[in-house]
Scaffold this motif. Structure first.
Motif, PDB file in Angstrom:
ATOM      1  N   ILE A 127      14.327  -1.412  -4.339  1.00 21.99           N
ATOM      2  CA  ILE A 127      14.532  -0.877  -2.989  1.00 21.99           C
ATOM      3  C   ILE A 127      13.779  -1.725  -1.964  1.00 21.99           C
ATOM      4  O   ILE A 127      12.589  -2.010  -2.146  1.00 21.99           O
ATOM      5  CB  ILE A 127      13.964   0.570  -2.900  1.00 21.99           C
ATOM      6  CG1 ILE A 127      14.506   1.474  -4.024  1.00 21.99           C
ATOM      7  CG2 ILE A 127      14.212   1.189  -1.519  1.00 21.99           C
ATOM      8  CD1 ILE A 127      15.942   1.897  -3.876  1.00 21.99           C
ATOM      9  N   GLU A 128      14.465  -2.064  -0.860  1.00 26.35           N
ATOM     10  CA  GLU A 128      13.777  -2.789   0.215  1.00 26.35           C
ATOM     11  C   GLU A 128      13.094  -1.805   1.163  1.00 26.35           C
ATOM     12  O   GLU A 128      13.724  -0.883   1.682  1.00 26.35           O
ATOM     13  CB  GLU A 128      14.764  -3.700   0.952  1.00 26.35           C
ATOM     14  CG  GLU A 128      15.122  -4.891   0.055  1.00 26.35           C
ATOM     15  CD  GLU A 128      15.969  -5.969   0.696  1.00 26.35           C
ATOM     16  OE1 GLU A 128      15.985  -7.089   0.145  1.00 26.35           O
ATOM     17  OE2 GLU A 128      16.638  -5.703   1.718  1.00 26.35           O
ATOM     18  N   VAL A 129      11.786  -2.032   1.347  1.00 27.73           N
ATOM     19  CA  VAL A 129      10.965  -1.187   2.211  1.00 27.73           C
ATOM     20  C   VAL A 129      10.167  -2.120   3.118  1.00 27.73           C
ATOM     21  O   VAL A 129       9.569  -3.091   2.633  1.00 27.73           O
ATOM     22  CB  VAL A 129       9.975  -0.328   1.379  1.00 27.73           C
ATOM     23  CG1 VAL A 129       9.134   0.566   2.291  1.00 27.73           C
ATOM     24  CG2 VAL A 129      10.701   0.495   0.322  1.00 27.73           C
TER      25      VAL A 129
ATOM     26  N   GLU B   5       0.842  -1.201   0.000  1.00 25.75           N
ATOM     27  CA  GLU B   5       0.000   0.000   0.000  1.00 25.75           C
ATOM     28  C   GLU B   5       0.874   1.246   0.000  1.00 25.75           C
ATOM     29  O   GLU B   5       0.664   2.180  -0.765  1.00 25.75           O
ATOM     30  CB  GLU B   5      -0.916  -0.044   1.224  1.00 25.75           C
ATOM     31  CG  GLU B   5      -2.220   0.705   1.057  1.00 25.75           C
ATOM     32  CD  GLU B   5      -2.169   2.110   1.647  1.00 25.75           C
ATOM     33  OE1 GLU B   5      -3.004   2.937   1.254  1.00 25.75           O
ATOM     34  OE2 GLU B   5      -1.285   2.375   2.470  1.00 25.75           O
ATOM     35  N   ARG B   6       1.905   1.227   0.846  1.00 29.45           N
ATOM     36  CA  ARG B   6       2.762   2.412   0.965  1.00 29.45           C
ATOM     37  C   ARG B   6       3.625   2.629  -0.281  1.00 29.45           C
ATOM     38  O   ARG B   6       3.777   3.757  -0.732  1.00 29.45           O
ATOM     39  CB  ARG B   6       3.653   2.294   2.223  1.00 29.45           C
ATOM     40  CG  ARG B   6       2.878   2.434   3.523  1.00 29.45           C
ATOM     41  CD  ARG B   6       2.219   3.811   3.647  1.00 29.45           C
ATOM     42  NE  ARG B   6       3.147   4.922   3.516  1.00 29.45           N
ATOM     43  CZ  ARG B   6       3.735   5.562   4.516  1.00 29.45           C
ATOM     44  NH1 ARG B   6       3.515   5.186   5.759  1.00 29.45           N
ATOM     45  NH2 ARG B   6       4.562   6.569   4.289  1.00 29.45           N
TER      46      ARG B   6
ATOM     47  N   GLN C 191      10.596   7.033   4.655  1.00 35.02           N
ATOM     48  CA  GLN C 191      11.874   7.283   3.962  1.00 35.02           C
ATOM     49  C   GLN C 191      11.738   6.979   2.473  1.00 35.02           C
ATOM     50  O   GLN C 191      12.353   7.634   1.638  1.00 35.02           O
ATOM     51  CB  GLN C 191      12.977   6.403   4.564  1.00 35.02           C
ATOM     52  CG  GLN C 191      13.360   6.794   5.960  1.00 35.02           C
ATOM     53  CD  GLN C 191      14.434   5.859   6.504  1.00 35.02           C
ATOM     54  OE1 GLN C 191      14.274   4.632   6.491  1.00 35.02           O
ATOM     55  NE2 GLN C 191      15.517   6.430   6.983  1.00 35.02           N
ATOM     56  N   PHE C 192      10.913   5.980   2.153  1.00 36.03           N
ATOM     57  CA  PHE C 192      10.699   5.668   0.734  1.00 36.03           C
ATOM     58  C   PHE C 192       9.968   6.835   0.046  1.00 36.03           C
ATOM     59  O   PHE C 192      10.276   7.175  -1.099  1.00 36.03           O
ATOM     60  CB  PHE C 192       9.933   4.352   0.576  1.00 36.03           C
ATOM     61  CG  PHE C 192       9.749   3.950  -0.857  1.00 36.03           C
ATOM     62  CD1 PHE C 192      10.838   3.610  -1.641  1.00 36.03           C
ATOM     63  CD2 PHE C 192       8.494   3.958  -1.450  1.00 36.03           C
ATOM     64  CE1 PHE C 192      10.683   3.263  -2.986  1.00 36.03           C
ATOM     65  CE2 PHE C 192       8.332   3.609  -2.779  1.00 36.03           C
ATOM     66  CZ  PHE C 192       9.433   3.261  -3.545  1.00 36.03           C
ATOM     67  N   ASP C 193       9.036   7.456   0.756  1.00 34.20           N
ATOM     68  CA  ASP C 193       8.366   8.644   0.199  1.00 34.20           C
ATOM     69  C   ASP C 193       9.408   9.716  -0.140  1.00 34.20           C
ATOM     70  O   ASP C 193       9.364  10.341  -1.200  1.00 34.20           O
ATOM     71  CB  ASP C 193       7.384   9.252   1.221  1.00 34.20           C
ATOM     72  CG  ASP C 193       6.149   8.374   1.434  1.00 34.20           C
ATOM     73  OD1 ASP C 193       5.862   7.521   0.576  1.00 34.20           O
ATOM     74  OD2 ASP C 193       5.478   8.558   2.473  1.00 34.20           O
TER      75      ASP C 193
ATOM     76  N   PRO D 196      -6.911   7.887  -2.063  1.00 37.98           N
ATOM     77  CA  PRO D 196      -6.616   6.694  -1.266  1.00 37.98           C
ATOM     78  C   PRO D 196      -6.813   5.457  -2.131  1.00 37.98           C
ATOM     79  O   PRO D 196      -7.651   5.453  -3.035  1.00 37.98           O
ATOM     80  CB  PRO D 196      -7.637   6.741  -0.132  1.00 37.98           C
ATOM     81  CG  PRO D 196      -8.573   7.853  -0.439  1.00 37.98           C
ATOM     82  CD  PRO D 196      -8.068   8.633  -1.611  1.00 37.98           C
ATOM     83  N   LEU D 197      -6.010   4.449  -1.890  1.00 37.91           N
ATOM     84  CA  LEU D 197      -6.090   3.222  -2.677  1.00 37.91           C
ATOM     85  C   LEU D 197      -7.345   2.425  -2.330  1.00 37.91           C
ATOM     86  O   LEU D 197      -7.660   2.266  -1.162  1.00 37.91           O
ATOM     87  CB  LEU D 197      -4.882   2.347  -2.380  1.00 37.91           C
ATOM     88  CG  LEU D 197      -3.670   2.570  -3.234  1.00 37.91           C
ATOM     89  CD1 LEU D 197      -2.484   1.852  -2.629  1.00 37.91           C
ATOM     90  CD2 LEU D 197      -3.922   2.042  -4.633  1.00 37.91           C
ATOM     91  N   VAL D 198      -8.005   1.930  -3.373  1.00 38.51           N
ATOM     92  CA  VAL D 198      -9.099   0.992  -3.125  1.00 38.51           C
ATOM     93  C   VAL D 198      -8.442  -0.370  -3.004  1.00 38.51           C
ATOM     94  O   VAL D 198      -7.666  -0.760  -3.874  1.00 38.51           O
ATOM     95  CB  VAL D 198     -10.088   0.990  -4.322  1.00 38.51           C
ATOM     96  CG1 VAL D 198     -11.274   0.095  -4.034  1.00 38.51           C
ATOM     97  CG2 VAL D 198     -10.548   2.413  -4.615  1.00 38.51           C
TER      98      VAL D 198
END
Ligand code: PEP
Ligand code: MN
Length: 356
Positions: free
Chosen positions: A299-301, A117-118, A320-322, A346-348
């Protein structure tokens, strides 16, 4: 050997040349380009006699390729390879950078969904996460196996993300091919030639990571193994090599990006997470990777890196990814590239939605 067809050669003429090559016991790899089609010829017998093809209709030139890698080489295909994903807009190797993000390993559905989601919200179009983990110690978390792949497939459904995950042997490759969109071959398997050949027979693109002590030529030859079996959708990945440096886990060799681009048409992405092994170095090296001209980042998140079951030290917090995305989004246009915008809506998260 490379057969260069005339710019106005017909499909039939290309087909006839391919047939002739195959009848002679070699394998033909037609590579359509913007100007003309080239046909790579491979086979481990002696070189094909040039005279046998020279006079065929539509043939412009027959060239001996002196480099050890053939299909990977720009001599065979001048235009950059852009890997496409049916049903998705995103590509790897196109103008928009491919950002692949997610945890090192799929641990639980909750952990994976929060991460997805993020990263989707931040603008990533690809999701990574290992279901099969090649760990240095047999006593550490080895991945959820097929259950992990099911979670990944659900993430594609819910978030519209393209799924990248690692296969560690022929058996897991079978399953990864079934559930995922990109088959990752890890650094430890870069010279597992039987696995490379199996990946070459797969119908999904392959993300090939550079071995920890692989030279550029060894790296390209590993890609050649995959392509020689007929899978031309190969994405290279620089993930750091072993050196004497001890301030990072590996030394991220960004100079390999322009070196690859000079020799090969294949896209190359950079992995600053494994490349540095340290969370605080991932954003600076991501900026550098984009500036050097990489086609994307992996990238690992993790939603809670300090409790991650693998590679927590190098995993970014979602915030931090943002920040990473916002910074590389500003750098990309300087070199004529772009990074997808963050989502405002917002994500559905219902099944089947791919709201973008
Ligand atoms: C990974 O991507 O989590 C991984 C194991 O990478 P590498 O093969 O580069 O070590
Ligand atoms: Mn990892």
């Amino acid at each position: 050997m490379l057969i260069v067809m005339k710019s106005h050669a017909t499909e039939e003429q290309v087909r006839a040349v391919c047939q002739k090559i195959e009848v002679l016991g070699y394998r033909a790899h037609p590579m359509p380009g913007a100007q003309r089609t080239a046909i790579g010829v491979t086979g481990n017998q002696t070189a094909l006699e040039p005279g046998t093809i020279d006079d065929m209709e539509g043939v412009q030139e027959v060239i001996q390729v002196s480099k050890p890698y053939k299909l990977v080489s720009r001599d065979v295909k001048e235009d950059n390879t852009v890997v496409q994903f049916p049903g998705f807009e995103a590509t790897i190797g196109g103008r928009e950078l491919a950002v692949i993000a997610g945890p090192c390993a799929i641990e639980t559905p909750e952990q994976a969904f929060v991460a997805a989601e993020r990263v989707a919200r931040a603008g990533a179009r690809f999701f990574r996460g290992g279901a099969y983990k090649p760990r240095t110690s047999p006593y550490t978390f080895q991945g959820l196996g097929e259950r992990g792949l099911e979670i990944l497939a659900e993430i594609r459904e819910r978030f519209g993300l393209i799924i990248v995950t690692e296969a560690i042997d022929n058996e897991s490759l079978e399953l990864v091919e079934k559930y995922a969109d990109v088959i990752q071959i890890g650094a430890r398997n870069m010279q597992n030639f039987s696995l490379l050949k199996r990946a070459g027979r797969a119908r999904k693109p392959v993300l090939l990571k550079r071995g920890m002590s692989a030279t550029l030529e060894e790296f390209l030859m590993a890609a050649e193994y995959i392509m020689s079996e007929g899978n031309y959708n190969v994405i290279l990945c620089e993930r750091g090599v072993r050196t004497f440096a001890d301030h990072t886990r590996n030394t991220l060799d960004l100079s390999v990006v322009p070196a690859v681009q000079r020799l090969s048409h294949l896209p190359i992405v950079v992995d600053p997470s494994h490349g540095t092994g340290k969370r605080n170095k991932v954003i600076p090296l991501s900026r550098a990777a984009v500036a050097v001209g990489a086609d994307g980042l992996i990238i690992e998140v993790h939603p809670d890196p300090d409790r991650a079951l693998s590679d927590g030290n190098q995993s970014l917090f979602p915030d931090q990814f943002d920040q990473l995305m916002s910074e590389v989004r500003q750098i990309a246009p300087v070199i004529g590239r772009s990074v997808a915008l963050p989502m405002v809506q917002p994500l559905v998260t219902g099944a089947g939605s791919s709201s973008r």
